[in-house]
Design a protein around this motif. Structure first.
Motif, PDB file in Angstrom:
ATOM      1  N   THR A   1     -27.896 -46.207  65.119  1.00 40.03           N
ATOM      2  CA  THR A   1     -27.163 -44.991  64.719  1.00 40.03           C
ATOM      3  C   THR A   1     -28.365 -43.874  66.056  1.00 40.03           C
ATOM      4  OG1 THR A   1     -29.545 -44.540  63.786  1.00 40.03           O
ATOM      5  CG2 THR A   1     -27.791 -45.373  61.848  1.00 40.03           C
ATOM      6  N   ASN A   2     -28.577 -44.286  66.661  1.00 42.88           N
ATOM      7  CA  ASN A   2     -29.163 -43.621  67.833  1.00 42.88           C
ATOM      8  C   ASN A   2     -28.343 -43.115  68.349  1.00 42.88           C
ATOM      9  OD1 ASN A   2     -29.860 -43.191  71.045  1.00 42.88           O
ATOM     10  ND2 ASN A   2     -31.789 -42.218  69.569  1.00 42.88           N
ATOM     11  N   LEU A   3     -27.637 -41.481  68.590  1.00 48.71           N
ATOM     12  CA  LEU A   3     -25.711 -41.194  69.591  1.00 48.71           C
ATOM     13  C   LEU A   3     -26.740 -41.636  71.225  1.00 48.71           C
ATOM     14  CD1 LEU A   3     -25.957 -37.351  67.997  1.00 48.71           C
ATOM     15  CD2 LEU A   3     -25.095 -39.252  67.693  1.00 48.71           C
ATOM     16  N   GLY A   4     -27.621 -41.538  72.092  1.00 46.48           N
ATOM     17  CA  GLY A   4     -27.819 -42.106  73.414  1.00 46.48           C
ATOM     18  C   GLY A   4     -27.099 -43.666  73.056  1.00 46.48           C
ATOM     19  N   LEU A   5     -27.657 -44.422  72.500  1.00 50.91           N
ATOM     20  CA  LEU A   5     -27.276 -46.087  72.388  1.00 50.91           C
ATOM     21  C   LEU A   5     -25.929 -46.070  71.947  1.00 50.91           C
ATOM     22  CD1 LEU A   5     -30.148 -47.292  71.368  1.00 50.91           C
ATOM     23  CD2 LEU A   5     -29.438 -47.739  73.610  1.00 50.91           C
ATOM     24  N   ALA A   6     -24.747 -45.242  71.303  1.00 53.64           N
ATOM     25  CA  ALA A   6     -23.818 -44.977  70.845  1.00 53.64           C
ATOM     26  C   ALA A   6     -22.747 -45.345  72.358  1.00 53.64           C
ATOM     27  CB  ALA A   6     -23.060 -44.090  69.915  1.00 53.64           C
ATOM     28  N   VAL A   7     -23.436 -44.672  73.242  1.00 55.94           N
ATOM     29  CA  VAL A   7     -22.238 -44.808  74.430  1.00 55.94           C
ATOM     30  C   VAL A   7     -22.450 -46.300  75.392  1.00 55.94           C
ATOM     31  CG1 VAL A   7     -22.113 -44.037  77.058  1.00 55.94           C
ATOM     32  CG2 VAL A   7     -22.692 -42.250  75.110  1.00 55.94           C
ATOM     33  N   ASP A   8     -24.063 -46.845  75.272  1.00 58.01           N
ATOM     34  CA  ASP A   8     -23.562 -48.270  75.972  1.00 58.01           C
ATOM     35  C   ASP A   8     -22.981 -49.016  74.554  1.00 58.01           C
ATOM     36  OD1 ASP A   8     -25.730 -49.736  77.599  1.00 58.01           O
ATOM     37  OD2 ASP A   8     -25.972 -50.586  75.297  1.00 58.01           O
ATOM     38  N   ARG A   9     -22.938 -49.183  73.593  1.00 57.68           N
ATOM     39  CA  ARG A   9     -22.355 -49.665  73.122  1.00 57.68           C
ATOM     40  C   ARG A   9     -20.789 -49.336  73.474  1.00 57.68           C
ATOM     41  NH1 ARG A   9     -24.411 -48.061  67.479  1.00 57.68           N
ATOM     42  NH2 ARG A   9     -22.570 -46.444  67.190  1.00 57.68           N
ATOM     43  N   ASN A  10     -19.917 -48.298  73.123  1.00 61.30           N
ATOM     44  CA  ASN A  10     -18.875 -47.983  73.400  1.00 61.30           C
ATOM     45  C   ASN A  10     -18.648 -48.557  74.987  1.00 61.30           C
ATOM     46  OD1 ASN A  10     -18.100 -46.935  70.750  1.00 61.30           O
ATOM     47  ND2 ASN A  10     -18.896 -45.176  71.837  1.00 61.30           N
ATOM     48  N   ILE A  11     -18.893 -49.045  75.284  1.00 61.27           N
ATOM     49  CA  ILE A  11     -19.225 -49.379  77.052  1.00 61.27           C
ATOM     50  C   ILE A  11     -19.041 -51.272  76.949  1.00 61.27           C
ATOM     51  CG2 ILE A  11     -20.322 -50.265  79.741  1.00 61.27           C
ATOM     52  CD1 ILE A  11     -22.066 -48.116  79.258  1.00 61.27           C
ATOM     53  N   GLN A  12     -19.769 -51.677  75.774  1.00 61.30           N
ATOM     54  CA  GLN A  12     -19.452 -53.173  75.603  1.00 61.30           C
ATOM     55  C   GLN A  12     -18.252 -53.338  75.369  1.00 61.30           C
ATOM     56  OE1 GLN A  12     -24.433 -53.261  74.446  1.00 61.30           O
ATOM     57  NE2 GLN A  12     -23.556 -55.031  74.409  1.00 61.30           N
ATOM     58  N   ILE A  13     -17.701 -52.369  74.409  1.00 66.54           N
ATOM     59  CA  ILE A  13     -16.852 -52.766  73.803  1.00 66.54           C
ATOM     60  C   ILE A  13     -15.939 -53.036  74.561  1.00 66.54           C
ATOM     61  CG2 ILE A  13     -14.971 -51.852  71.635  1.00 66.54           C
ATOM     62  CD1 ILE A  13     -17.712 -51.049  70.307  1.00 66.54           C
ATOM     63  N   ILE A  14     -15.547 -51.597  75.128  1.00 64.83           N
ATOM     64  CA  ILE A  14     -15.141 -51.700  76.421  1.00 64.83           C
ATOM     65  C   ILE A  14     -14.176 -52.110  77.228  1.00 64.83           C
ATOM     66  CG2 ILE A  14     -13.448 -49.991  78.020  1.00 64.83           C
ATOM     67  CD1 ILE A  14     -15.183 -47.778  76.714  1.00 64.83           C
ATOM     68  N   ASN A  15     -15.272 -52.837  77.561  1.00 61.63           N
ATOM     69  CA  ASN A  15     -15.583 -53.800  78.981  1.00 61.63           C
ATOM     70  C   ASN A  15     -14.816 -55.059  78.321  1.00 61.63           C
ATOM     71  OD1 ASN A  15     -16.594 -52.217  80.644  1.00 61.63           O
ATOM     72  ND2 ASN A  15     -19.066 -53.226  80.983  1.00 61.63           N
ATOM     73  N   ASP A  16     -15.534 -55.712  76.882  1.00 63.01           N
ATOM     74  CA  ASP A  16     -15.884 -56.759  76.523  1.00 63.01           C
ATOM     75  C   ASP A  16     -13.690 -57.003  76.277  1.00 63.01           C
ATOM     76  OD1 ASP A  16     -16.286 -58.939  75.093  1.00 63.01           O
ATOM     77  OD2 ASP A  16     -15.372 -58.358  73.538  1.00 63.01           O
ATOM     78  N   ILE A  17     -13.030 -55.408  75.306  1.00 62.42           N
ATOM     79  CA  ILE A  17     -11.778 -55.673  75.592  1.00 62.42           C
ATOM     80  C   ILE A  17     -11.098 -55.580  76.942  1.00 62.42           C
ATOM     81  CG2 ILE A  17      -9.835 -54.029  74.720  1.00 62.42           C
ATOM     82  CD1 ILE A  17     -12.140 -52.892  72.876  1.00 62.42           C
ATOM     83  N   ALA A  18     -11.456 -55.146  78.014  1.00 62.25           N
ATOM     84  CA  ALA A  18     -10.290 -55.042  79.013  1.00 62.25           C
ATOM     85  C   ALA A  18     -10.422 -56.337  79.450  1.00 62.25           C
ATOM     86  CB  ALA A  18     -11.055 -53.928  79.665  1.00 62.25           C
TER      87      ALA A  18
END
Length: 430
Positions: free
Chosen positions: A394-411
């Motif tokens: 639920t931490n807002l700062g860590l949400a960005v790192d989570r999105n980085i992982q998802i984007i890199n994984d999809i790409a």
């Protein structure tokens, strides 16, 4: 039909950040749907004078791309508020301004669609079909996608039934501002909870108490009204490095660890507690008896209608003593629970792996683990993550790192660099 790379379900801060990051540095075909009429972030709790508990650097994009046009600082610049924020001299942004910032970003992203409720997601083997009710247009339409990202957030948690009690009399804190004008006209108001929301509501009502004629009560089942531990080394658990460590633990170890991290994850910020205590002290200079009750160790069990008011039944659990009292209004700052749509269970409950009967299993890249093994079309989730990713849930700062992982994984390649080895604390033994 067009095959999208990603369809995001729900547009809160997490999926909104994903939309912003995919908009700038990728050629991914994305589309995001939300059932609400427009973007709104906790509108019922934007109490005047309250600040976010995390620094402004924890916006939607900065930890991935500080040069993004979607940063909070660029929002301030575009609104001609950068110098005002400079002289504000605080690291935290006002809650109302954070909500305005999010809405500003959402309005710039053509991939974000509101008045669009996802009613079903069908697994077709090599892609997903997402069925959307565009209630603003009164039409239903299907969309195809390689990958799905579930970001349906949370829903108010009310730990007991409120049978036949109007919301005006007893309601969740998420509705506080909507009903505040009627709440403050009561003779007795009860606030339930021990977190930041409860403290902000109690303080807001405490400030107004001199202008109205009500008794103000504050109850929690917690041992006390405890301060959030925001020590600098302690807060390093809110880092990608710690999330990586947490992910390596066995399920029961992760569950136990969440309890140990309670004071770092939950609690009231020091400034709010100080303001409450100082106001109480000033009002009792001549030993005036205040119409205020502050009581921990007390679990509310039931709220019942009683005449034109309410009866609250509770237990002081340490003394094992039942108590009851009369009140007119109850505000339940009792937190939130994951909002998992019904179609998810209908379509995927038997297809995915579960860590227990309620918590689904995910891999380190936030992908649901399917019983048939790894698959090319993936289902990511940003909802109900605490058991899997701990402080990253639920931490807002860590949400960005989570999105980085998802984007890199999809790409299938590095679009945004992940930041690791970022803290002084080490969690793995050497």
């Amino acid at each position: 039909m067009k095959l999208h790379d990603v369809i995001g379900i729900g547009i809160g801060p997490y999926n909104l950040g994903l939309a912003a990051l995919t908009d700038e540095k990728t050629d991914l075909e994305t589309i995001f749907f939300d059932q609400n009429g427009e973007f709104a972030w906790h509108p019922g709790m934007l109490i005047h004078g309250t600040d976010l508990q995390v620094p402004f650097l924890a916006d939607l994009v900065t930890f991935a791309n500080p040069t993004s046009k979607y940063t909070f600082l660029n929002y301030l610049h575009e609104q001609n508020r950068l110098y005002k924020f400079f002289f504000f001299q605080k690291f935290e942004m006002p809650r109302a301004e954070y909500a305005s910032y999010l809405k500003w970003v959402a309005e710039q992203l053509p991939s974000c669609h509101f008045k669009s409720e996802v009613s079903d997601v069908i697994d077709h083997g090599n892609h997903y079909e997402v069925v959307v009710n565009h209630w603003g247009k009164q039409e239903q339409k299907s969309y195809l996608t390689k990958h799905v990202v579930l970001g349906t957030g949370s829903t108010p948690n009310i730990p007991f039934e409120l049978d036949n009690i109007e919301s005006e009399a007893a309601h969740h804190s998420s509705q506080y501002l909507y009903l505040k004008d009627r709440t403050i006209r009561a003779k007795h108001i009860t606030v339930v909870g021990s977190g930041q929301s409860a403290s902000e509501i109690f303080y807001d009502l405490l400030k107004l108490q001199e202008h109205f004629d009500y008794h103000l009560a504050w109850y929690t089942r917690s041992p006390g009204f405890l301060q959030l531990d925001n020590s600098k080394l302690g807060q390093e658990v809110f880092s990608p490095d710690y999330v990586d460590y947490f992910q390596t633990l066995a399920f029961q170890k992760r569950q136990d660890t969440l309890d140990h991290l309670g004071q770092l994850r939950k609690g009231i910020d020091k400034e709010t507690l100080h303001k409450i205590h100082e106001l109480l002290y000033h009002r009792t200079v001549d030993n005036n008896r205040l119409p205020v009750t502050i009581q921990p160790l007390t679990e509310i069990n039931k709220v019942l209608k009683k005449g034109i008011g309410l009866e609250v039944q509770a237990t002081q659990w340490q003394k094992e003593k039942s108590i009851s009292f009369d009140t007119e209004k109850v505000v339940l700052a009792t937190g939130y629970k994951p909002n998992i749509p019904d179609w998810f269970y209908d379509r995927f409950q038997d297809k995915i792996e579960w860590e227990d009967d309620q918590l689904y299993k995910m891999d380190s890249n936030f992908r649901l683990c399917f019983k048939d093994g790894s698959r090319a079309h993936r289902f990511y989730t940003l909802t109900n993550l605490a058991h899997s990713h701990g402080t990253g849930a639920t931490n807002l700062g860590l949400a960005v790192d989570r999105n980085i992982q998802i984007i890199n994984d999809i790409a299938g390649k590095t679009i945004y660099e992940q930041q690791r080895d970022t803290i002084f604390t080490q969690f793995n033994p050497e």
